[in-house]
Scaffold this motif. Structure first.
Motif, PDB file in Angstrom:
ATOM      1  N   ASN A  49       2.408   7.492   8.522  1.00 30.65           N
ATOM      2  CA  ASN A  49       3.113   8.467   7.813  1.00 30.65           C
ATOM      3  C   ASN A  49       2.483   9.762   7.776  1.00 30.65           C
ATOM      4  O   ASN A  49       3.142  10.522   6.910  1.00 30.65           O
ATOM      5  CB  ASN A  49       3.412   8.068   6.444  1.00 30.65           C
ATOM      6  N   MET A  84       0.878  -1.170   0.132  1.00 32.22           N
ATOM      7  CA  MET A  84       0.074  -0.201   0.120  1.00 32.22           C
ATOM      8  C   MET A  84       1.015   1.263   0.145  1.00 32.22           C
ATOM      9  O   MET A  84       1.859   1.320   0.577  1.00 32.22           O
ATOM     10  CB  MET A  84      -1.103   0.122   1.270  1.00 32.22           C
ATOM     11  N   SER A  85       0.349   2.217  -0.634  1.00 32.32           N
ATOM     12  CA  SER A  85       1.261   3.531  -0.795  1.00 32.32           C
ATOM     13  C   SER A  85       1.490   4.318   0.635  1.00 32.32           C
ATOM     14  O   SER A  85       0.378   3.963   1.401  1.00 32.32           O
ATOM     15  CB  SER A  85       0.574   4.459  -1.675  1.00 32.32           C
ATOM     16  N   LYS A  86       2.412   4.503   0.825  1.00 27.72           N
ATOM     17  CA  LYS A  86       2.884   5.326   2.182  1.00 27.72           C
ATOM     18  C   LYS A  86       1.798   6.680   2.557  1.00 27.72           C
ATOM     19  O   LYS A  86       1.528   6.967   3.371  1.00 27.72           O
ATOM     20  CB  LYS A  86       4.339   5.824   2.152  1.00 27.72           C
ATOM     21  N   ASP A  87       1.242   7.180   1.497  1.00 29.99           N
ATOM     22  CA  ASP A  87       0.432   8.104   1.611  1.00 29.99           C
ATOM     23  C   ASP A  87      -0.901   7.753   2.249  1.00 29.99           C
ATOM     24  O   ASP A  87      -1.755   8.466   2.695  1.00 29.99           O
ATOM     25  CB  ASP A  87       0.110   8.983   0.185  1.00 29.99           C
ATOM     26  N   GLY A  92      -4.413  11.706  -3.864  1.00 32.82           N
ATOM     27  CA  GLY A  92      -5.042  10.957  -4.931  1.00 32.82           C
ATOM     28  C   GLY A  92      -6.254  11.347  -5.231  1.00 32.82           C
ATOM     29  O   GLY A  92      -6.862  10.765  -6.211  1.00 32.82           O
ATOM     30  N   LYS A 104      -5.034   2.175   7.976  1.00 27.96           N
ATOM     31  CA  LYS A 104      -5.301   2.409   6.667  1.00 27.96           C
ATOM     32  C   LYS A 104      -6.409   3.588   6.337  1.00 27.96           C
ATOM     33  O   LYS A 104      -7.235   3.578   6.827  1.00 27.96           O
ATOM     34  CB  LYS A 104      -5.887   1.108   5.812  1.00 27.96           C
ATOM     35  N   GLU A 131       5.061  14.136   1.190  1.00 29.42           N
ATOM     36  CA  GLU A 131       6.453  14.425   1.391  1.00 29.42           C
ATOM     37  C   GLU A 131       6.876  15.715   1.221  1.00 29.42           C
ATOM     38  O   GLU A 131       7.637  16.348   2.268  1.00 29.42           O
ATOM     39  CB  GLU A 131       7.484  13.756   0.353  1.00 29.42           C
TER      40      GLU A 131
END
Length: 379
Positions: free
Chosen positions: A9, A1-4, A321, A250, A352
């Motif tokens: 994070n 899964m994307s860190k976003d 996204g 999540k 980031e």
């Protein structure tokens, strides 16, 4: 899964002394971190905002007004209690967060204490618990009462039915018994209630301020208008949906609580005209973002591809996204770690990059959260 998409994070370390306890004066003397290109940013002052925007841009501000939603009192047993009203569910019935929550069973009766019986806006619970006679005096003086009639499974709160003759009498009593609630990280009581309202607040209903709007003065709004930077208003009554923390790793599994919004015909007209001539839509605050994008999402479902006026509720959760429909830029404060607001801003800047900007703000001793400094994001 994307860190976003992972809650872990969205954390950062903030020195406690950078949590703003009081607002600056004048309002527009706060600092402004300007992000106006993909790779650069600038340190400025909020009063210079007209220099960073262009004629033809449109500012969208939230005209909600914070109500005196925090109440203090006691149960019939004498135990001191605290209540934070969230939203009216029907006439004289409110969804509320309550302390201590586990002891608020169905049928519990609460007697509230007027503000002038409070110390710095709070009941001195130690005194009350230690002196039953004081509790009795508070109860005898109470003219506002409520009964717990239901539990809300989503928020963990309670539905309270207030004993009032009419909606008008409830609001009159609320102005006497309630206080404007400040976030729990503001421990200083030096600020005044009006400092937690925007200068353009009009419509009662919020339990927290749309804090990006706190930086504006009437003079700054006039200066912006004279430069050809128009203004319009939406209403989003800030509630638990805005300040409830994300608690699942999540973040796509997080459920936003609904908040009431209004995007008027006039506002939709101004947005369409601005877009048609190539101007930018600059949302003042994350609440303005959610109102505009929430209305746009409703239009996509109900009306096709054109933004329509909207009155109702939204539970829109914006995170990286997201496919932006309306907003081109954002004025916002610095937000708490792990908050849905931090995720919303990340959807505009990239996660980031946002955390790099936050680290620079910390290094330069910016003030954070509700009474803190601001960011202007244009790219």
């Amino acid at each position: 899964m994307s860190k976003d998409l992972l809650l872990s994070n969205y954390s950062y370390n903030l020195p406690p002394e950078l949590i703003a306890q009081t607002p600056v004066s004048p309002r527009d003397s706060s600092r402004l971190l300007v992000v106006n290109s993909p790779s650069t940013h600038h340190h400025s002052i909020f009063s210079t905002l007209p220099d960073w925007l262009l004629p033809g841009d449109l500012l969208v501000l939230n005209n909600t007004r914070v109500i005196p939603a925090r109440l203090f009192g006691a149960k019939s047993t004498g135990a001191a209690v605290e209540v934070l009203l969230l939203e009216e569910t029907e006439t004289n019935c409110w969804l509320a967060l309550v302390k201590p929550g586990k002891r608020f069973k169905l049928g519990t009766k609460i007697l509230f204490t007027p503000q002038h019986n409070q110390t710095n806006g709070n009941i001195n619970t130690q005194t009350l618990k230690g002196n039953p006679r004081d509790l009795t005096l508070h109860q005898k003086g109470a003219r506002l009462s409520a009964t717990v009639v239901a539990k809300d499974e989503v928020t963990g709160g309670r539905i309270l039915r207030f004993d009032c003759d009419s909606p008008e009498s409830f609001w009159q009593l609320l102005s006497e018994f309630g206080e404007v609630p400040l976030p729990p990280y503001i421990t200083s009581r030096e600020s005044q209630p009006l400092q937690y309202q925007t200068v353009f607040a009009q419509k009662d209903g919020a339990v927290a301020a749309p804090t990006a709007g706190l930086h504006f003065t009437h003079e700054l709004l006039d200066k912006l208008q004279s430069k050809g930077i128009d203004q319009t208003y939406i209403t989003l009554h800030v509630g638990v949906g805005t300040f409830r923390p994300v608690e699942v790793e999540k973040i796509t599994e997080h459920q936003m609580h609904q908040e009431w919004i209004e995007v008027s015909e006039e506002t939709t007209r101004k947005i369409k005209e601005t877009k048609a001539r190539g101007g930018r839509i600059i949302a003042v605050g994350t609440t303005a973002v959610r109102a505009l994008e929430g209305a746009a999402q409703s239009s996509l479902v109900d009306e096709g591809n054109e933004l329509q006026a909207f009155r109702g509720k939204t539970n829109l959760f914006i995170y990286p996204g997201y496919d932006w429909q309306i907003v081109d830029g954002l004025i916002t404060n610095f937000h708490l770690p792990g908050s849905s607001l931090l995720m919303l801003v990340s959807a505009l800047t990239g996660r980031e990059r946002l955390f790099s900007l936050y680290q620079d703000a910390i290094a330069n001793r910016y003030r954070f959260y509700s009474f803190g400094d601001a960011m202007l994001i244009l790219s």
